[in-house]
Design an enzyme around this catalytic site. Sequence first.
Site, PDB file in Angstrom:
ATOM      1  N   SER A   7       0.845  -1.207   0.000  1.00  0.00           N
ATOM      2  CA  SER A   7       0.000   0.000   0.000  1.00  0.00           C
ATOM      3  C   SER A   7       0.873   1.246   0.000  1.00  0.00           C
ATOM      4  O   SER A   7       1.643   1.483   0.933  1.00  0.00           O
ATOM      5  CB  SER A   7      -0.876   0.012   1.251  1.00  0.00           C
ATOM      6  N   HIS A  32      -1.130  -1.210  -4.344  1.00  0.00           N
ATOM      7  CA  HIS A  32      -2.398  -0.961  -3.645  1.00  0.00           C
ATOM      8  C   HIS A  32      -2.547   0.545  -3.429  1.00  0.00           C
ATOM      9  O   HIS A  32      -1.724   1.171  -2.758  1.00  0.00           O
ATOM     10  CB  HIS A  32      -2.414  -1.719  -2.319  1.00  0.00           C
ATOM     11  N   ASP A  34      -4.626   3.472  -1.913  1.00  0.00           N
ATOM     12  CA  ASP A  34      -5.611   3.775  -0.875  1.00  0.00           C
ATOM     13  C   ASP A  34      -6.134   5.193  -1.027  1.00  0.00           C
ATOM     14  O   ASP A  34      -5.425   6.156  -0.734  1.00  0.00           O
ATOM     15  CB  ASP A  34      -4.969   3.635   0.510  1.00  0.00           C
ATOM     16  N   MET A  36      -8.707   8.049   0.167  1.00  0.00           N
ATOM     17  CA  MET A  36      -9.512   8.413   1.348  1.00  0.00           C
ATOM     18  C   MET A  36     -10.016   9.842   1.207  1.00  0.00           C
ATOM     19  O   MET A  36      -9.261  10.729   0.816  1.00  0.00           O
ATOM     20  CB  MET A  36      -8.653   8.335   2.608  1.00  0.00           C
ATOM     21  N   HIS A  65      -8.299   0.927  -3.894  1.00  0.00           N
ATOM     22  CA  HIS A  65      -9.180   0.749  -2.731  1.00  0.00           C
ATOM     23  C   HIS A  65      -9.824   2.094  -2.417  1.00  0.00           C
ATOM     24  O   HIS A  65      -9.175   2.982  -1.860  1.00  0.00           O
ATOM     25  CB  HIS A  65      -8.325   0.233  -1.560  1.00  0.00           C
ATOM     26  N   MET A  67     -11.908   4.341  -0.346  1.00  0.00           N
ATOM     27  CA  MET A  67     -12.536   4.547   0.972  1.00  0.00           C
ATOM     28  C   MET A  67     -13.203   5.917   0.926  1.00  0.00           C
ATOM     29  O   MET A  67     -12.754   6.871   1.575  1.00  0.00           O
ATOM     30  CB  MET A  67     -11.460   4.470   2.065  1.00  0.00           C
ATOM     31  N   MET A 136     -11.255  -6.164   5.595  1.00  0.00           N
ATOM     32  CA  MET A 136     -10.451  -5.196   6.355  1.00  0.00           C
ATOM     33  C   MET A 136     -10.113  -5.798   7.719  1.00  0.00           C
ATOM     34  O   MET A 136     -11.005  -6.193   8.473  1.00  0.00           O
ATOM     35  CB  MET A 136     -11.227  -3.890   6.570  1.00  0.00           C
ATOM     36  N   ASP A 174      -6.436  -6.656   4.261  1.00  0.00           N
ATOM     37  CA  ASP A 174      -5.825  -5.323   4.315  1.00  0.00           C
ATOM     38  C   ASP A 174      -5.835  -4.798   5.745  1.00  0.00           C
ATOM     39  O   ASP A 174      -6.903  -4.600   6.328  1.00  0.00           O
ATOM     40  CB  ASP A 174      -6.630  -4.390   3.398  1.00  0.00           C
TER      41      ASP A 174
HETATM   42  C1  DX5 Z   1      -6.127   1.314   5.750  1.00  0.00           C
HETATM   43  C2  DX5 Z   1      -5.657   1.057   4.335  1.00  0.00           C
HETATM   44  C3  DX5 Z   1      -4.567   0.067   4.289  1.00  0.00           C
HETATM   45  C4  DX5 Z   1      -3.305   0.492   4.977  1.00  0.00           C
HETATM   46  C5  DX5 Z   1      -2.531  -0.717   5.355  1.00  0.00           C
HETATM   47  O1  DX5 Z   1      -7.212   2.150   5.721  1.00  0.00           O
HETATM   48  O2  DX5 Z   1      -6.711   0.588   3.543  1.00  0.00           O
HETATM   49  O3  DX5 Z   1      -4.307  -0.343   2.962  1.00  0.00           O
HETATM   50  O4  DX5 Z   1      -2.521   1.339   4.205  1.00  0.00           O
HETATM   51  O5  DX5 Z   1      -1.439  -0.338   6.124  1.00  0.00           O
HETATM   52  P1  DX5 Z   1      -0.746  -1.312   7.157  1.00  0.00           P
HETATM   53  O6  DX5 Z   1      -0.256  -2.488   6.381  1.00  0.00           O
HETATM   54  O7  DX5 Z   1       0.350  -0.468   7.727  1.00  0.00           O
HETATM   55  O8  DX5 Z   1      -1.788  -1.700   8.169  1.00  0.00           O
HETATM   56 ZN    ZN Z   2      -6.275  -0.406   1.526  1.00  0.00          ZN
END
Ligand code: DX5
Ligand code: ZN
Length: 218
Positions: A7, A32, A34, A36, A65, A67, A136, A174
């Site tokens: 990620s 990956h 992320d 947000m 991903h 979010m 998750m 994840d």
């Molecule tokens: C959390 C993200 C993850 C995160 C994982 O909201 O979706 O992908 O970056 O990070 P680690 O592996 O550090 O938990």
């Molecule tokens: Zn993620």
Amino acid sequence: MGKIAPSILSADFSKLGEQVEAISRAGADYVHVDVMDGHFVPNISFGSAVMKSLNRLETAPYDVHLMIENPDAYIADFVTEKTEFIVVHQEACRHLHRTVQNIKSHGIKAGVALNPATPVSTLECILDDIDLVLVMSVNPGFGGQKFIPGALEKIKELDRLRKEKDYNYVIEIDGGISLDNIKTVSDAGCDIFVAGSAVFKAENLEKRICEFKEAVPE
Ligand code: DX5
Ligand code: ZN
């Protein structure tokens, strides 16, 4: 088949291109991404422009991903030649079936993510239509959190269901994945392992990717 999806949330953004090329060279299976929005989760990361800035580099395919609230409005922004999966949250979609069809209409594989408090049963009517289920194992929003063990039961349930009913989705985990727990999650039936801090906090990214690859079956 065990696949590693680092990620980039935990990457050093001042060296993003360099780091993404390094992990891809070392054998990372996906990048990956992320995303947000500060509404669905209490943090803001980056949008499609940052992801697209990687397009001209030699990288693994993107596993996006989302979010975010109202993902339908942004799906098209994340469609590139390198986008393999777009994953939306069950909790963010009022018309999940429509959203899944929206992703697929772009020729992209569709995934659905489940927060720790959302049971697998909420996906019962859509499991046959999707390509990936993302479990998750932390509450989404931040990297570096602790693995929530209840995720293992969900992985087992999803693995059992796909065998029983001949579904075709892959299972991804994840949150809080490290070299210490990846084998247990793999044994539960997981296929794709997202790891943020455990990869990007390593001194040698390439070496860390090799360690992760070695920890899961080919
Ligand atoms: C959390 C993200 C993850 C995160 C994982 O909201 O979706 O992908 O970056 O990070 P680690 O592996 O550090 O938990
Ligand atoms: Zn993620």
